[in-house]
Motif scaffolding. Structure first.
Motif, PDB file in Angstrom:
ATOM      1  N   ASP A  15       0.863  -1.171   0.000  1.00 46.16           N
ATOM      2  CA  ASP A  15       0.000   0.000   0.000  1.00 46.16           C
ATOM      3  C   ASP A  15       0.906   1.230   0.000  1.00 46.16           C
ATOM      4  O   ASP A  15       2.016   1.195   0.528  1.00 46.16           O
ATOM      5  CB  ASP A  15      -0.882   0.044   1.248  1.00 46.16           C
ATOM      6  N   THR A  16       0.445   2.323  -0.593  1.00 47.01           N
ATOM      7  CA  THR A  16       1.201   3.573  -0.561  1.00 47.01           C
ATOM      8  C   THR A  16       0.459   4.557   0.331  1.00 47.01           C
ATOM      9  O   THR A  16      -0.737   4.777   0.157  1.00 47.01           O
ATOM     10  CB  THR A  16       1.363   4.165  -1.978  1.00 47.01           C
ATOM     11  N   ILE A  17       1.191   5.130   1.293  1.00 44.25           N
ATOM     12  CA  ILE A  17       0.605   6.131   2.185  1.00 44.25           C
ATOM     13  C   ILE A  17       1.429   7.411   2.110  1.00 44.25           C
ATOM     14  O   ILE A  17       2.613   7.380   1.798  1.00 44.25           O
ATOM     15  CB  ILE A  17       0.517   5.633   3.646  1.00 44.25           C
ATOM     16  N   ARG A  18       0.772   8.516   2.359  1.00 42.58           N
ATOM     17  CA  ARG A  18       1.436   9.824   2.416  1.00 42.58           C
ATOM     18  C   ARG A  18       1.625  10.147   3.891  1.00 42.58           C
ATOM     19  O   ARG A  18       0.674  10.152   4.664  1.00 42.58           O
ATOM     20  CB  ARG A  18       0.576  10.888   1.754  1.00 42.58           C
ATOM     21  N   VAL A  19       2.861  10.431   4.289  1.00 43.47           N
ATOM     22  CA  VAL A  19       3.155  10.794   5.675  1.00 43.47           C
ATOM     23  C   VAL A  19       3.612  12.238   5.693  1.00 43.47           C
ATOM     24  O   VAL A  19       4.518  12.623   4.949  1.00 43.47           O
ATOM     25  CB  VAL A  19       4.244   9.881   6.286  1.00 43.47           C
ATOM     26  N   LEU A  20       2.976  13.038   6.531  1.00 47.32           N
ATOM     27  CA  LEU A  20       3.380  14.428   6.718  1.00 47.32           C
ATOM     28  C   LEU A  20       4.197  14.499   7.994  1.00 47.32           C
ATOM     29  O   LEU A  20       3.734  14.116   9.065  1.00 47.32           O
ATOM     30  CB  LEU A  20       2.142  15.329   6.832  1.00 47.32           C
ATOM     31  N   GLN A  21       5.437  14.941   7.865  1.00 52.25           N
ATOM     32  CA  GLN A  21       6.315  15.091   9.027  1.00 52.25           C
ATOM     33  C   GLN A  21       6.554  16.577   9.246  1.00 52.25           C
ATOM     34  O   GLN A  21       7.084  17.262   8.378  1.00 52.25           O
ATOM     35  CB  GLN A  21       7.637  14.352   8.828  1.00 52.25           C
ATOM     36  N   LEU A  22       6.151  17.053  10.403  1.00 48.32           N
ATOM     37  CA  LEU A  22       6.259  18.478  10.715  1.00 48.32           C
ATOM     38  C   LEU A  22       7.709  18.909  10.857  1.00 48.32           C
ATOM     39  O   LEU A  22       8.519  18.211  11.487  1.00 48.32           O
ATOM     40  CB  LEU A  22       5.500  18.802  11.998  1.00 48.32           C
ATOM     41  N   CYS A  23       8.025  20.030  10.258  1.00 46.67           N
ATOM     42  CA  CYS A  23       9.318  20.704  10.430  1.00 46.67           C
ATOM     43  C   CYS A  23      10.513  19.807  10.177  1.00 46.67           C
ATOM     44  O   CYS A  23      11.518  19.891  10.880  1.00 46.67           O
ATOM     45  CB  CYS A  23       9.395  21.331  11.822  1.00 46.67           C
TER      46      CYS A  23
END
Length: 70
Positions: A15-23
């Protein structure tokens, strides 16, 4: 407003997921690098992140801390 790095991760289940990592201020990970992701709670404030038409088909997005596995 905070900014986030966008990382597209393919899981062991393909599966492909988008991860948002702050700063995130580190170097970009090379494509194909093995990573570990620790999920974090979505912040209570707006977060800006770059968009790319190539990744708009990814429907799963979460917040987390991504680390490269040596």
């Amino acid at each position: 407003m905070a900014t986030a790095a966008v990382m597209l991760i393919k899981t062991d289940q393909l599966d492909t997921i988008r991860v948002l990592q702050l700063c995130y201020l580190g170097e970009p990970f090379p494509e194909g690098a093995a990573v570990a992701m620790q999920p974090i709670k979505q912040p209570d404030f707006p977060v800006s992140f770059p968009t790319d038409p190539g990744n708009c088909t990814v429907k799963t997005t979460c917040y987390g801390v991504v680390e490269r596995i040596p």
